[in-house]
Design an enzyme around this catalytic site. Structure first.
Site, PDB file in Angstrom:
ATOM      1  N   LYS A  74     -24.688  14.172 -33.868  1.00 11.23           N
ATOM      2  CA  LYS A  74     -24.206  12.793 -34.048  1.00 11.23           C
ATOM      3  C   LYS A  74     -25.265  11.923 -34.725  1.00 11.23           C
ATOM      4  CE  LYS A  74     -24.500   9.831 -30.439  1.00 11.23           C
ATOM      5  NZ  LYS A  74     -25.207   8.569 -30.720  1.00 11.23           N
ATOM      6  N   ASN A  75     -26.490  11.970 -34.197  1.00 15.58           N
ATOM      7  CA  ASN A  75     -27.514  11.042 -34.687  1.00 15.58           C
ATOM      8  C   ASN A  75     -28.096  11.424 -36.043  1.00 15.58           C
ATOM      9  OD1 ASN A  75     -27.026   9.494 -32.492  1.00 15.58           O
ATOM     10  ND2 ASN A  75     -28.860  10.094 -31.354  1.00 15.58           N
ATOM     11  N   ASP A  86     -32.815  10.997 -24.602  1.00 12.30           N
ATOM     12  CA  ASP A  86     -31.388  11.352 -24.542  1.00 12.30           C
ATOM     13  C   ASP A  86     -31.110  12.551 -23.636  1.00 12.30           C
ATOM     14  OD1 ASP A  86     -30.828   9.267 -26.226  1.00 12.30           O
ATOM     15  OD2 ASP A  86     -30.650  10.491 -28.032  1.00 12.30           O
ATOM     16  N   ARG A  93     -32.768  -3.383 -26.894  1.00 10.26           N
ATOM     17  CA  ARG A  93     -32.664  -2.736 -28.197  1.00 10.26           C
ATOM     18  C   ARG A  93     -32.626  -3.715 -29.379  1.00 10.26           C
ATOM     19  NH1 ARG A  93     -28.519   2.185 -27.824  1.00 10.26           N
ATOM     20  NH2 ARG A  93     -29.800   2.989 -29.473  1.00 10.26           N
ATOM     21  N   ARG A 113     -17.869   9.344 -27.375  1.00  8.39           N
ATOM     22  CA  ARG A 113     -18.673   8.814 -28.488  1.00  8.39           C
ATOM     23  C   ARG A 113     -19.621   9.883 -29.014  1.00  8.39           C
ATOM     24  NH1 ARG A 113     -22.295   4.675 -26.835  1.00  8.39           N
ATOM     25  NH2 ARG A 113     -23.062   5.240 -28.872  1.00  8.39           N
ATOM     26  N   CYS A 118     -27.495  -3.538 -25.083  1.00 12.05           N
ATOM     27  CA  CYS A 118     -26.537  -2.531 -24.654  1.00 12.05           C
ATOM     28  C   CYS A 118     -26.937  -2.046 -23.273  1.00 12.05           C
ATOM     29  CB  CYS A 118     -26.394  -1.407 -25.674  1.00 12.05           C
ATOM     30  SG  CYS A 118     -27.572  -0.097 -25.495  1.00 12.05           S
TER      31      CYS A 118
HETATM   32  N1  EPU Z   1     -37.222  -1.117 -30.850  1.00  9.86           N
HETATM   33  C1  EPU Z   1     -37.704  -2.400 -31.031  1.00  9.86           C
HETATM   34  N2  EPU Z   1     -37.418  -3.008 -32.215  1.00  9.86           N
HETATM   35  C2  EPU Z   1     -36.702  -2.426 -33.197  1.00  9.86           C
HETATM   36  C3  EPU Z   1     -36.224  -1.106 -33.004  1.00  9.86           C
HETATM   37  C4  EPU Z   1     -36.512  -0.478 -31.810  1.00  9.86           C
HETATM   38  O1  EPU Z   1     -38.348  -2.961 -30.156  1.00  9.86           O
HETATM   39  O2  EPU Z   1     -36.485  -3.061 -34.241  1.00  9.86           O
HETATM   40  C5  EPU Z   1     -37.510  -0.421 -29.581  1.00  9.86           C
HETATM   41  C6  EPU Z   1     -36.235  -0.093 -28.801  1.00  9.86           C
HETATM   42  O3  EPU Z   1     -35.790  -1.183 -28.032  1.00  9.86           O
HETATM   43  C7  EPU Z   1     -36.682   1.083 -27.976  1.00  9.86           C
HETATM   44  C8  EPU Z   1     -37.650   1.816 -28.910  1.00  9.86           C
HETATM   45  O4  EPU Z   1     -38.038   0.846 -29.879  1.00  9.86           O
HETATM   46  O5  EPU Z   1     -37.356   0.633 -26.835  1.00  9.86           O
HETATM   47  C9  EPU Z   1     -37.106   3.017 -29.624  1.00  9.86           C
HETATM   48  O6  EPU Z   1     -35.814   2.713 -30.138  1.00  9.86           O
HETATM   49  P1  EPU Z   1     -35.246   3.373 -31.473  1.00  9.86           P
HETATM   50  O7  EPU Z   1     -35.123   2.303 -32.496  1.00  9.86           O
HETATM   51  O8  EPU Z   1     -36.018   4.580 -31.813  1.00  9.86           O
HETATM   52  O9  EPU Z   1     -33.786   3.770 -31.005  1.00  9.86           O
HETATM   53  P2  EPU Z   1     -32.487   3.740 -31.913  1.00  9.86           P
HETATM   54  O10 EPU Z   1     -32.855   4.062 -33.306  1.00  9.86           O
HETATM   55  O11 EPU Z   1     -31.724   2.495 -31.650  1.00  9.86           O
HETATM   56  C10 EPU Z   1     -31.909   6.275 -31.681  1.00  9.86           C
HETATM   57  C11 EPU Z   1     -30.725   7.085 -31.216  1.00  9.86           C
HETATM   58  C12 EPU Z   1     -30.605   6.963 -29.700  1.00  9.86           C
HETATM   59  C13 EPU Z   1     -31.887   7.508 -29.087  1.00  9.86           C
HETATM   60  C14 EPU Z   1     -33.094   6.717 -29.619  1.00  9.86           C
HETATM   61  C15 EPU Z   1     -34.427   7.237 -29.133  1.00  9.86           C
HETATM   62  C16 EPU Z   1     -29.254   6.986 -33.121  1.00  9.86           C
HETATM   63  C17 EPU Z   1     -27.998   6.504 -33.732  1.00  9.86           C
HETATM   64  N3  EPU Z   1     -29.528   6.592 -31.884  1.00  9.86           N
HETATM   65  O12 EPU Z   1     -31.662   4.927 -31.291  1.00  9.86           O
HETATM   66  O13 EPU Z   1     -29.505   7.782 -29.314  1.00  9.86           O
HETATM   67  O14 EPU Z   1     -31.838   7.374 -27.682  1.00  9.86           O
HETATM   68  O15 EPU Z   1     -33.094   6.782 -31.063  1.00  9.86           O
HETATM   69  O16 EPU Z   1     -34.588   8.565 -29.463  1.00  9.86           O
HETATM   70  O17 EPU Z   1     -29.995   7.760 -33.743  1.00  9.86           O
HETATM   71  C18 EPU Z   1     -27.688   8.447 -27.960  1.00  9.86           C
HETATM   72  O18 EPU Z   1     -27.391   9.264 -28.836  1.00  9.86           O
HETATM   73  O19 EPU Z   1     -27.151   8.444 -26.824  1.00  9.86           O
HETATM   74  C19 EPU Z   1     -28.702   7.431 -28.250  1.00  9.86           C
HETATM   75  C20 EPU Z   1     -28.833   6.316 -27.517  1.00  9.86           C
END
Ligand code: EPU
Length: 418
Positions: free
Chosen positions: A22-23, A305, A121, A397, A116
């Site tokens: 998915k990701n 995850d 996030r 999802r 969320c």
């Molecule tokens: N963060 C910030 N600012 C930002 C972006 C992130 O503070 O601008 C923080 C987040 O709040 C978090 C950390 O950085 O504490 C890491 O978040 P990241 O941005 O890496 O997460 P994401 O890109 O929103 C993706 C996956 C998630 C997975 C996380 C961590 C996708 C679509 N989603 O989320 O997947 O948990 O990386 O590996 O790739 C899932 O599939 O169930 C899922 C939640």
């Protein structure tokens, strides 16, 4: 709405085939916006999140055809630069269109995703990076409004390695003028998969899989045919299920290299694991489940995850374990449901202290987010009695036909209407 009914106590046995990630699929489908012409993607999982991204891309003007696990996207007609609240609130990853839209249409208006279930996030790092590439950014009425005549390469440092942030900026920088360096970039396999496809489209990206990525901008990209990498979290979920039920499951069509962190921890719990090519066989130990401490970390550390699923395993392990969640501040929402099933868990800050009990006891439970839902199904497989997991739309999802896959391994599990 559907619920999943699981009768616990059966050992899982057999083979399960893992679908596309998915990701990885989400940013890759979005990358179709970067070029005119038809892209073909194979091994795209059939998931609600994939439907959401397809709706968003077609709203933006892309033409989409799907047949089985193949999706064709032609973004030649890209005309709309707005990702509305209704589409973004269904799926946070919609924010991935921000970089590509500014790169292609010189502007984007994307709804802010909001918090969320698992944490606040924010997307501040996506926005800061885009601003450093020269975009002007304003927040108005809950929307990010970004614009740039042509993005310009820059040296960008992420305070936190963010997965979708790295992907967003990599896509934007691919079409920027000059060289962009992303430092402290995320290193997840899904980022490598996206970069490989962008390079196939004509981008010049180096260093992916490391924390410093350089992107030499090009003036145009071309469409591609590509396949989505296997879902390491789906694979990890079945690995835990096998150990949890004292089973013997071979997980096929997966990428063992992406699962080293999970394999390492599972071995310590006593699992007998053998890796052969693209398959992983997990046999439950004869002597029960040993406890092990886990700390979630950015890749190649143990994935957040997989945290909820591992907590179920520790709930029935021998002795005490501590699971620390360092990625998201609120990713313990499954704990209260697991406690209702007899798990002995105490939360202290970002750690959960789990004292293994001999057996969980079935109960009606409520799914709260995607991975928490998977953990409740696992708990149901291990519990005495019949567990009903409600609100399974979270599960749909991110897992394709999970109950069918578990049933084929011998689980007594079915989906029913509420
Ligand atoms: N963060 C910030 N600012 C930002 C972006 C992130 O503070 O601008 C923080 C987040 O709040 C978090 C950390 O950085 O504490 C890491 O978040 P990241 O941005 O890496 O997460 P994401 O890109 O929103 C993706 C996956 C998630 C997975 C996380 C961590 C996708 C679509 N989603 O989320 O997947 O948990 O990386 O590996 O790739 C899932 O599939 O169930 C899922 C939640």
């Amino acid at each position: 709405m559907d619920k999943i009914i699981v009768e616990g106590g059966r050992s899982l046995k057999g083979e399960v085939k893992i679908g596309g990630a998915k990701n990885a699929a989400l940013p890759i489908l979005v990358s179709s916006l970067l070029a005119d012409g038809e892209n073909t993607y194979h091994n795209v999982p059939k998931l609600q999140d994939i439907e959401s991204v397809k709706s968003l891309l077609s709203h933006l003007g892309a033409k989409i055809e799907s047949e089985g696990n193949t999706v064709r996207i032609d973004a030649s007609g890209l005309c709309n630069s707005e990702a509305p609240y209704d589409l973004v609130r269904k799926m946070r990853a919609s924010v991935l269109v921000l970089g590509p839209l500014v790169a292609r249409l010189k502007k984007a208006r994307v709804s802010l995703p909001g918090g969320c279930a698992i944490g606040a996030r924010p997307i501040n790092l996506h926005l800061k990076g885009l601003a450093q590439l020269g975009a002007s950014i304003e927040l108005n009425h809950g929307y990010v409004e970004a614009s740039a005549e042509r993005l310009k390469g820059n040296d960008i440092y992420f305070d936190i390695p963010t997965v979708t942030g790295t992907e967003n900026l990599m896509m934007a920088a691919a079409l920027a003028e000059g060289v962009t360096t992303l430092r402290n970039a995320a290193r997840e396999p899904e980022i490598v998969a996206l970069a490989n496809i962008l390079n196939k489209m004509g981008a010049k990206i180096k260093g992916v899989g490391n924390s410093v990525i350089t992107i030499e901008g090009v003036s145009a990209l071309h469409p591609v045919t590509a396949s989505i990498i296997p879902d390491r979290i789906e694979a990890g979920t079945f690995m835990v299920a096998s150990m949890l039920t004292g089973g013997d499951v071979t997980i096929t069509d997966c990428e063992p290299d992406h699962l080293r962190g999970v394999i390492n921890k599972l071995k310590i719990t006593g699992a007998d694991i053998s890796v052969e090519g693209k398959s992983i066989r997990v046999k439950g130990g004869q002597n029960g489940i040993e406890s092990v401490d886990v700390k979630t970390l950015p890749y190649p550390g143990f994935p957040t995850d997989m945290q909820a699923q591992f907590m179920v395993l520790m709930s029935v392990a021998k002795g005490l374990s501590i699971i620390s969640e360092t990625i998201f501040e609120n990713r313990f929402i499954h704990v209260s449901e697991l406690k209702r099933m007899g798990a002995d868990i105490i939360i202290s800050g970002n750690s959960a202290v789990i004292k293994g009990v001999p057996m969980l006891s079935a109960a009606p439970v409520m799914a709260t987010d995607l991975r928490a839902s998977a953990s409740l199904i696992l708990a149901g497989l291990a519990a005495r009695g019949t567990t009903e997991v409600h609100r399974v739309y979270h599960l749909d999802r991110g897992y394709e036909a999970i109950e069918k896959k578990f049933a084929a391994l011998g689980a007594a599990i079915r989906r029913a209407k509420e």
